[in-house]
Write an enzyme that holds these catalytic residues in place. Structure first.
Site, PDB file in Angstrom:
ATOM      1  N   ARG A 155     -13.229  27.973  88.517  1.00 28.01           N
ATOM      2  CA  ARG A 155     -13.295  26.509  88.514  1.00 28.01           C
ATOM      3  C   ARG A 155     -13.411  25.942  89.926  1.00 28.01           C
ATOM      4  NH1 ARG A 155     -12.280  22.590  85.058  1.00 28.01           N
ATOM      5  NH2 ARG A 155     -11.426  23.980  83.469  1.00 28.01           N
ATOM      6  N   LYS A 181       5.979  39.091  72.743  1.00 27.22           N
ATOM      7  CA  LYS A 181       6.554  40.108  73.637  1.00 27.22           C
ATOM      8  C   LYS A 181       6.915  39.503  74.991  1.00 27.22           C
ATOM      9  CE  LYS A 181       2.817  40.581  76.374  1.00 27.22           C
ATOM     10  NZ  LYS A 181       2.748  40.609  77.853  1.00 27.22           N
ATOM     11  N   THR A 189       5.604  45.459  79.158  1.00 27.98           N
ATOM     12  CA  THR A 189       6.044  44.206  79.773  1.00 27.98           C
ATOM     13  C   THR A 189       7.538  44.194  80.050  1.00 27.98           C
ATOM     14  OG1 THR A 189       4.288  43.104  78.525  1.00 27.98           O
ATOM     15  CG2 THR A 189       5.929  41.692  79.531  1.00 27.98           C
TER      16      THR A 189
END
Length: 319
Positions: free
Chosen positions: A29, A184, A241
């Site tokens: 962007r 999660k 994670t």
């Protein structure tokens, strides 16, 4: 030609891996950021130390997309709606693939549902699973899940998104894949908080196990298949994670546990997701005690000691 929207760490890593099989367009962007990457062949702001191959074209201009081309949406979950409002018309003839994990705070929707809402006629897919951007960018082996409700499109995307270091498995269960990746992150914050507070690895193992039960409880209630949660997009992502400090959600949880400030410039998908999940669970009448504790920690309604006391004092029951 594959296009990746989002020049953060994960979008850049996917572009690098995919570029080993053919040309890729990486959209950023920020025009200055795009020019910097194009000139230096490095994303020093988000993924330093990894060279961008010449087969990657970095641009701030989305331009026209080839009909039927895969477009990977690698932006933070809470920014997905804004991106699609801006570029949804341009994506109408493409094959959009969400690469974000989470649940939208305002609506409780996952990425595939948002794509369906804002890109008329699109058959959305989601690419998710246990992966760190640095591993993917360096060519380390990674396995991901590609979920698409339309089987033939899923097979096509599976072939196109498999790379020398990314093995892609396929499912039609988009709800399960979405929720595995979203939920999660909430459990990872809880595990990080436990480790940050010095509660030990046994506490982390307990939170992961009971957290996985929570993930299944909500996913099945919303129409997912339990076997999806047992795969890469659920259990696999949960393990990665919750056990590595490479995870932003785990590091955020550790900061909560230590009562330390956390860098506000780092995207922590599990923070907004925890609030969204707590609201959705209440509406469904589901018990999600770990999620409630995480939401309380984030909002400063609970300290770590109070959260653990709340969890440990729950009525005894069968597993």
């Amino acid at each position: 030609m594959i296009t990746v929207l989002g020049a953060g760490a994960f979008g850049t890593a996917l572009a690098i891996s995919l570029s080993r099989s053919g040309p890729v367009t990486l959209w950023a962007r920020d025009g200055d950021h795009a020019s910097e990457m194009a000139l230096t062949r490095d994303n020093a702001r988000r993924l330093p130390g990894v060279t961008l191959p010449e087969t990657i074209t970095v641009t701030p201009d989305l331009g026209s997309l080839a009909p039927g081309s895969p477009v990977l949406l690698a932006v933070p979950m809470q920014q997905l709606r804004g991106l699609l409002k801006e570029f949804g018309a341009a994506l109408g003839n493409s094959r959009p693939v969400a690469c974000c994990k989470g649940m939208e705070l305002e609506t409780g929707l996952g990425p595939c549902r948002i794509i369906e809402e804002l890109v008329p006629g699109a058959q959305p897919a989601i690419l998710t699973g246990p992966s760190f951007a640095g591993d993917i960018a360096r060519g380390l082996p990674t396995a991901l899940t590609l979920a698409c409700a339309e089987p033939e499109l899923g097979r096509e995307l599976q072939q196109e998104l498999t790379t020398p270091n990314i093995r892609v498995y396929r499912t039609t269960d988009t709800i399960g894949a979405e929720l595995g990746g979203a939920l999660k992150n909430v459990i990872a914050i809880a595990c990080g908080a436990a480790m940050g507070a010095g509660l030990g690895e046994s506490a982390r193992a307990a939170l992961m196990t009971r957290g996985f039960a929570e993930m299944n409880r909500m996913a099945v209630a919303l129409g997912a298949r339990a076997d999806t949660l047992a795969g890469l997009s659920g259990f696999g992502d949960l393990v990665l994670t919750c056990t590595s400090e490479q995870s932003r959600n785990t590091r955020f949880g550790m900061a909560l546990g230590r009562e330390e400030a956390f860098d506000a410039g780092i995207t922590v998908e599990g923070s907004a997701t925890a609030r969204a999940v707590e609201t959705r669970a209440a509406a469904l009448g589901l018990e999600m005690p770990i999620t409630q504790a995480v939401s309380g920690l984030i909002d400063r309604r609970l300290g770590v000691g109070e959260a653990m006391e709340m969890l440990l004092s729950r009525p005894l029951r069968e597993e």
